[in-house]
Design a protein around this motif. Structure first.
Motif, PDB file in Angstrom:
ATOM      1  N   LEU A   4       0.833  -1.203   0.000  1.00 16.03           N
ATOM      2  CA  LEU A   4       0.000   0.000   0.000  1.00 16.03           C
ATOM      3  C   LEU A   4       0.868   1.253   0.000  1.00 16.03           C
ATOM      4  O   LEU A   4       0.540   2.252  -0.663  1.00 16.03           O
ATOM      5  CB  LEU A   4      -0.918  -0.007   1.231  1.00 16.03           C
ATOM      6  CG  LEU A   4      -2.106   0.964   1.226  1.00 16.03           C
ATOM      7  CD1 LEU A   4      -2.999   0.706   0.026  1.00 16.03           C
ATOM      8  CD2 LEU A   4      -2.903   0.813   2.517  1.00 16.03           C
ATOM      9  N   ALA A   5       1.982   1.210   0.732  1.00 17.70           N
ATOM     10  CA  ALA A   5       2.909   2.350   0.733  1.00 17.70           C
ATOM     11  C   ALA A   5       3.494   2.574  -0.657  1.00 17.70           C
ATOM     12  O   ALA A   5       3.673   3.715  -1.099  1.00 17.70           O
ATOM     13  CB  ALA A   5       4.023   2.105   1.750  1.00 17.70           C
ATOM     14  N   ALA A   6       3.794   1.469  -1.362  1.00 16.48           N
ATOM     15  CA  ALA A   6       4.320   1.586  -2.722  1.00 16.48           C
ATOM     16  C   ALA A   6       3.269   2.161  -3.668  1.00 16.48           C
ATOM     17  O   ALA A   6       3.587   2.975  -4.552  1.00 16.48           O
ATOM     18  CB  ALA A   6       4.780   0.220  -3.226  1.00 16.48           C
ATOM     19  N   ILE A   7       2.012   1.769  -3.469  1.00 18.01           N
ATOM     20  CA  ILE A   7       0.927   2.295  -4.315  1.00 18.01           C
ATOM     21  C   ILE A   7       0.718   3.782  -4.053  1.00 18.01           C
ATOM     22  O   ILE A   7       0.507   4.574  -4.987  1.00 18.01           O
ATOM     23  CB  ILE A   7      -0.378   1.506  -4.056  1.00 18.01           C
ATOM     24  CG1 ILE A   7      -0.226   0.067  -4.556  1.00 18.01           C
ATOM     25  CG2 ILE A   7      -1.563   2.180  -4.742  1.00 18.01           C
ATOM     26  CD1 ILE A   7      -1.400  -0.822  -4.207  1.00 18.01           C
ATOM     27  N   MET A   8       0.803   4.187  -2.783  1.00 16.48           N
ATOM     28  CA  MET A   8       0.602   5.593  -2.441  1.00 16.48           C
ATOM     29  C   MET A   8       1.695   6.489  -3.018  1.00 16.48           C
ATOM     30  O   MET A   8       1.500   7.695  -3.176  1.00 16.48           O
ATOM     31  CB  MET A   8       0.558   5.754  -0.915  1.00 16.48           C
ATOM     32  CG  MET A   8      -0.628   5.106  -0.226  1.00 16.48           C
ATOM     33  SD  MET A   8      -2.227   5.812  -0.697  1.00 16.48           S
ATOM     34  CE  MET A   8      -2.826   4.566  -1.849  1.00 16.48           C
ATOM     35  N   SER A   9       2.858   5.914  -3.323  1.00 11.93           N
ATOM     36  CA  SER A   9       3.950   6.709  -3.886  1.00 11.93           C
ATOM     37  C   SER A   9       3.770   6.974  -5.377  1.00 11.93           C
ATOM     38  O   SER A   9       4.500   7.773  -5.966  1.00 11.93           O
ATOM     39  CB  SER A   9       5.295   6.000  -3.652  1.00 11.93           C
ATOM     40  OG  SER A   9       5.353   4.777  -4.367  1.00 11.93           O
ATOM     41  N   VAL A  10       2.803   6.290  -6.000  1.00 10.34           N
ATOM     42  CA  VAL A  10       2.534   6.499  -7.424  1.00 10.34           C
ATOM     43  C   VAL A  10       1.804   7.831  -7.602  1.00 10.34           C
ATOM     44  O   VAL A  10       0.824   8.108  -6.912  1.00 10.34           O
ATOM     45  CB  VAL A  10       1.688   5.343  -7.993  1.00 10.34           C
ATOM     46  CG1 VAL A  10       1.339   5.600  -9.457  1.00 10.34           C
ATOM     47  CG2 VAL A  10       2.427   4.024  -7.839  1.00 10.34           C
ATOM     48  N   SER A  11       2.276   8.637  -8.518  1.00 15.79           N
ATOM     49  CA  SER A  11       1.676   9.955  -8.751  1.00 15.79           C
ATOM     50  C   SER A  11       0.240   9.824  -9.245  1.00 15.79           C
ATOM     51  O   SER A  11      -0.075   8.960 -10.084  1.00 15.79           O
ATOM     52  CB  SER A  11       2.514  10.733  -9.768  1.00 15.79           C
ATOM     53  OG  SER A  11       1.882  11.962 -10.083  1.00 15.79           O
ATOM     54  N   ASP A  12      -0.645  10.679  -8.743  1.00 14.46           N
ATOM     55  CA  ASP A  12      -2.052  10.680  -9.170  1.00 14.46           C
ATOM     56  C   ASP A  12      -2.215  11.108 -10.623  1.00 14.46           C
ATOM     57  O   ASP A  12      -3.274  10.872 -11.228  1.00 14.46           O
ATOM     58  CB  ASP A  12      -2.866  11.617  -8.266  1.00 14.46           C
ATOM     59  CG  ASP A  12      -2.982  11.092  -6.847  1.00 14.46           C
ATOM     60  OD1 ASP A  12      -2.869   9.864  -6.664  1.00 14.46           O
ATOM     61  OD2 ASP A  12      -3.182  11.911  -5.923  1.00 14.46           O
ATOM     62  N   GLU A  13      -1.182  11.734 -11.168  1.00 10.84           N
ATOM     63  CA  GLU A  13      -1.280  12.218 -12.544  1.00 10.84           C
ATOM     64  C   GLU A  13      -1.475  11.068 -13.530  1.00 10.84           C
ATOM     65  O   GLU A  13      -2.167  11.214 -14.545  1.00 10.84           O
ATOM     66  CB  GLU A  13      -0.019  13.006 -12.912  1.00 10.84           C
ATOM     67  CG  GLU A  13       0.144  14.289 -12.113  1.00 10.84           C
ATOM     68  CD  GLU A  13       1.421  15.019 -12.459  1.00 10.84           C
ATOM     69  OE1 GLU A  13       2.189  14.500 -13.301  1.00 10.84           O
ATOM     70  OE2 GLU A  13       1.651  16.111 -11.906  1.00 10.84           O
ATOM     71  N   TYR A  14      -0.872   9.910 -13.234  1.00 17.42           N
ATOM     72  CA  TYR A  14      -1.036   8.749 -14.112  1.00 17.42           C
ATOM     73  C   TYR A  14      -2.498   8.323 -14.181  1.00 17.42           C
ATOM     74  O   TYR A  14      -3.055   8.083 -15.259  1.00 17.42           O
ATOM     75  CB  TYR A  14      -0.188   7.577 -13.611  1.00 17.42           C
ATOM     76  CG  TYR A  14       1.305   7.795 -13.695  1.00 17.42           C
ATOM     77  CD1 TYR A  14       1.955   7.798 -14.917  1.00 17.42           C
ATOM     78  CD2 TYR A  14       2.062   7.990 -12.551  1.00 17.42           C
ATOM     79  CE1 TYR A  14       3.320   7.992 -15.004  1.00 17.42           C
ATOM     80  CE2 TYR A  14       3.426   8.192 -12.616  1.00 17.42           C
ATOM     81  CZ  TYR A  14       4.062   8.191 -13.836  1.00 17.42           C
ATOM     82  OH  TYR A  14       5.408   8.391 -13.918  1.00 17.42           O
ATOM     83  N   HIS A  15      -3.129   8.244 -13.013  1.00 17.17           N
ATOM     84  CA  HIS A  15      -4.525   7.806 -12.953  1.00 17.17           C
ATOM     85  C   HIS A  15      -5.458   8.858 -13.552  1.00 17.17           C
ATOM     86  O   HIS A  15      -6.441   8.516 -14.220  1.00 17.17           O
ATOM     87  CB  HIS A  15      -4.920   7.509 -11.512  1.00 17.17           C
ATOM     88  CG  HIS A  15      -4.234   6.291 -10.942  1.00 17.17           C
ATOM     89  ND1 HIS A  15      -4.675   5.008 -11.170  1.00 17.17           N
ATOM     90  CD2 HIS A  15      -3.134   6.174 -10.154  1.00 17.17           C
ATOM     91  CE1 HIS A  15      -3.883   4.147 -10.557  1.00 17.17           C
ATOM     92  NE2 HIS A  15      -2.931   4.829  -9.928  1.00 17.17           N
ATOM     93  N   GLU A  16      -5.165  10.124 -13.313  1.00 20.83           N
ATOM     94  CA  GLU A  16      -6.011  11.189 -13.865  1.00 20.83           C
ATOM     95  C   GLU A  16      -5.945  11.204 -15.386  1.00 20.83           C
ATOM     96  O   GLU A  16      -6.964  11.361 -16.068  1.00 20.83           O
ATOM     97  CB  GLU A  16      -5.572  12.540 -13.302  1.00 20.83           C
ATOM     98  CG  GLU A  16      -5.876  12.697 -11.813  1.00 20.83           C
ATOM     99  CD  GLU A  16      -5.254  13.949 -11.223  1.00 20.83           C
ATOM    100  OE1 GLU A  16      -4.601  14.697 -11.988  1.00 20.83           O
ATOM    101  OE2 GLU A  16      -5.420  14.182 -10.013  1.00 20.83           O
ATOM    102  N   ALA A  17      -4.738  11.002 -15.927  1.00 21.66           N
ATOM    103  CA  ALA A  17      -4.595  10.954 -17.389  1.00 21.66           C
ATOM    104  C   ALA A  17      -5.324   9.746 -17.956  1.00 21.66           C
ATOM    105  O   ALA A  17      -5.957   9.828 -19.021  1.00 21.66           O
ATOM    106  CB  ALA A  17      -3.116  10.908 -17.765  1.00 21.66           C
ATOM    107  N   ALA A  18      -5.257   8.605 -17.240  1.00 18.64           N
ATOM    108  CA  ALA A  18      -5.949   7.395 -17.701  1.00 18.64           C
ATOM    109  C   ALA A  18      -7.457   7.585 -17.665  1.00 18.64           C
ATOM    110  O   ALA A  18      -8.171   7.112 -18.562  1.00 18.64           O
ATOM    111  CB  ALA A  18      -5.534   6.206 -16.842  1.00 18.64           C
ATOM    112  N   LYS A  19      -7.969   8.285 -16.644  1.00 16.88           N
ATOM    113  CA  LYS A  19      -9.406   8.548 -16.556  1.00 16.88           C
ATOM    114  C   LYS A  19      -9.875   9.411 -17.716  1.00 16.88           C
ATOM    115  O   LYS A  19     -10.945   9.202 -18.292  1.00 16.88           O
ATOM    116  CB  LYS A  19      -9.739   9.228 -15.229  1.00 16.88           C
ATOM    117  CG  LYS A  19      -9.646   8.312 -14.023  1.00 16.88           C
ATOM    118  CD  LYS A  19      -9.966   9.081 -12.743  1.00 16.88           C
ATOM    119  CE  LYS A  19      -9.845   8.181 -11.515  1.00 16.88           C
ATOM    120  NZ  LYS A  19     -10.109   8.939 -10.256  1.00 16.88           N
ATOM    121  N   ILE A  20      -9.064  10.404 -18.066  1.00 16.45           N
ATOM    122  CA  ILE A  20      -9.418  11.284 -19.191  1.00 16.45           C
ATOM    123  C   ILE A  20      -9.494  10.488 -20.492  1.00 16.45           C
ATOM    124  O   ILE A  20     -10.347  10.738 -21.348  1.00 16.45           O
ATOM    125  CB  ILE A  20      -8.378  12.427 -19.312  1.00 16.45           C
ATOM    126  CG1 ILE A  20      -8.477  13.343 -18.086  1.00 16.45           C
ATOM    127  CG2 ILE A  20      -8.586  13.221 -20.591  1.00 16.45           C
ATOM    128  CD1 ILE A  20      -7.391  14.391 -18.016  1.00 16.45           C
TER     129      ILE A  20
END
Length: 303
Positions: free
Chosen positions: A181-197
């Protein structure tokens, strides 16, 4: 040597900070290595620490020729493979699931509850298992109430493979989940936001973003686990199985055998020989696996 002392003076504060860790490993890891000598002797209490008869590789010959070592190695390796694969897969799945939960309060509460078994001692785990599977335990009481014949778990080896693996996974699930979970939290939200778009749903984001970015953490944890693949969870096996010789064929591992050799049978030479074999096998294995990973993906290797 002169350069070393210059570096020591220049970074004396940093060296002072790591001094306790170095002292710990010197006292508890390197100094005890003198005891490897016992693997090549027939230890005698009359002769003192180093007064036993030197017999060369006879202890190892007995372990190999008797077939004991093969069964111990097989049990230890198979149990640890099951521990490593099942634990890491479930920990990874739980971490991804928790990271995608919308409710912050529920997420933190679930994480805390999952972490609690990690603090439960193996003595209590052994008590849980005994109260569940003994002749007067919960499982047999339920079977009797349903009109079925009770099952004597402590006379049959078949169920214990699954029982031991289950309790090992249950106890370490929360701890491993927190690491992922700590490793997942270190992933930038920008990746997920771009994927959502781009229209990616949650499953595509997990598959194409979360999982690939967790590969280095997954491989690192696997490598660290492989280093101790011949070091079974002694507390787990001993507290659950104890000295029940009926179950040794499928539950005896190198650690429990070494304990019985040293503490019960007082055969220090044989126990030390098994322990030395265990350490050398683990060392060679981690070097080999690290070499393979270094050839495949250099950035994921330990060294």
């Amino acid at each position: 040597m002169k350069g070393f002392f210059q570096e020591l003076v220049r970074n004396r504060i940093l060296f002072l900070m790591i001094a306790p860790a170095l002292l710990f490993f010197i006292v508890f890891a390197y100094v005890p290595m003198v005891g490897v000598y016992y693997a090549f002797t027939r230890f005698s209490f009359d002769g003192g620490l180093f007064g036993g008869e030197f017999i060369g590789f006879k202890n190892f010959e007995f372990l190999f020729n008797s077939g004991v070592l093969w069964n111990l190695t097989k049990n230890t390796v198979l149990y640890n493979i099951a521990f490593i694969i099942i634990s890491n897969v479930l920990q990874l799945a739980c971490a991804i699931f928790l990271s995608e939960l919308p409710g912050k309060w529920f997420k933190k509460s679930t994480q805390s509850i999952m972490f609690l078994p990690f603090f439960v001692s193996f003595v209590l785990v052994g008590a849980f298992v005994f109260n569940l599977f003994s002749n007067a335990g919960v499982v047999n009481t339920m079977l009797t109430s349903l009109g079925l014949q009770p099952y004597d778990f402590y006379l049959h080896t078949a169920p214990w493979k699954y029982i031991i693996v289950f309790f090992h996974v249950w106890k370490g699930l929360g701890y491993g989940t927190v690491i992922y979970l700590a490793a997942i939290m270190s992933v930038s939200d920008e990746y997920h936001e771009a994927a959502k778009i781009d229209g990616a749903n949650i499953f595509k984001r997990v598959r194409h973003i979360t999982l690939p970015l967790l590969v280095p953490t997954f491989i690192l944890l696997i490598l660290l686990s492989l280093g101790g693949i011949l070091k079974g969870q002694f507390d787990l096996f001993y507290q659950i199985i104890g000295n029940n010789g009926m179950l040794y064929n499928s539950t005896d591992i190198i650690d429990t055998y070494v304990y019985r050799s040293l503490a019960v049978n007082f055969d220090i030479g044989m126990g030390t020989a098994a322990g030395l074999y265990q350490s050398l096998f683990g060392f060679v294995l981690i070097i080999l696996v690290n070499y393979i990973i270094r050839k495949v993906q250099k950035d994921y290797a330990l060294f």
